[in-house]
Design a protein around this motif. Sequence first.
Motif, mmCIF file in Angstrom:
data_model
loop_
_atom_site.group_PDB
_atom_site.id
_atom_site.type_symbol
_atom_site.label_atom_id
_atom_site.label_comp_id
_atom_site.label_asym_id
_atom_site.label_seq_id
_atom_site.Cartn_x
_atom_site.Cartn_y
_atom_site.Cartn_z
ATOM 1 N N SER A 1 40.480 41.130 64.819
ATOM 2 C CA SER A 1 41.486 41.792 63.999
ATOM 3 C C SER A 1 41.390 43.292 64.215
ATOM 4 N N GLY A 2 42.475 43.967 63.994
ATOM 5 C CA GLY A 2 42.494 45.401 64.174
ATOM 6 C C GLY A 2 42.973 45.842 65.543
ATOM 7 N N VAL B 1 37.869 47.200 66.662
ATOM 8 C CA VAL B 1 38.183 45.798 66.496
ATOM 9 C C VAL B 1 37.101 45.152 65.628
ATOM 10 N N GLN B 2 37.543 44.246 64.741
ATOM 11 C CA GLN B 2 36.595 43.466 63.929
ATOM 12 C C GLN B 2 36.580 42.031 64.449
ATOM 13 N N LEU B 3 35.405 41.434 64.467
ATOM 14 C CA LEU B 3 35.245 40.091 65.007
ATOM 15 C C LEU B 3 34.690 39.165 63.935
ATOM 16 N N GLN B 4 35.239 37.962 63.877
ATOM 17 C CA GLN B 4 34.796 36.951 62.919
ATOM 18 C C GLN B 4 34.510 35.668 63.683
ATOM 19 N N ALA B 5 33.236 35.291 63.740
ATOM 20 C CA ALA B 5 32.842 34.067 64.421
ATOM 21 C C ALA B 5 32.752 32.921 63.427
ATOM 22 N N SER B 6 33.154 31.744 63.870
ATOM 23 C CA SER B 6 33.077 30.557 63.015
ATOM 24 C C SER B 6 33.014 29.317 63.890
ATOM 25 N N GLY B 7 32.815 28.174 63.244
ATOM 26 C CA GLY B 7 32.829 26.904 63.953
ATOM 27 C C GLY B 7 31.482 26.265 64.151
ATOM 28 N N GLY B 8 30.427 26.941 63.738
ATOM 29 C CA GLY B 8 29.102 26.356 63.885
ATOM 30 C C GLY B 8 28.901 25.202 62.923
#
Length: 125
Positions: free
Chosen positions: A24-25, A1-8
């Motif tokens: 994703s994945g 699994v790939q992880l994308q953090a955002s929102g900071g």
Amino acid sequence: VQLQASGGGLVQAGGSLRLSCVASGRTVSGYAVGWFRQAPGKDREFVAAFSRNGGSTSYADSVKGRFTISRDRAENTVYLQMNSLKPEDTAIYYCAADRSIIWSSRATPSAYDYWGQGTLVTVSS
């Protein structure tokens, strides 16, 4: 699994932010997901975790009552809603996931196999 953090971002003390961790994945519901943070010169510390089966959540004492972790299966995303932010919450926030974590190890960074890239949260006083 790939992880994308955002929102900071930059927010004043007392304000709110919502961080997102998009997977994703693989479907995120097959993983326990944790949020960690790391301030300059400090070790990475546990913030919150959501269990693989969705039945349990866990929070660090320092954020309990202010932060909420949640999961949206349709969006394949785990959120961290952060309210009443304090300057000491300033850090890079990372999401992490693991399929086989023992729940008692949820606060241990090395227990997670997959990590996102981090998103910076800055709280001004």
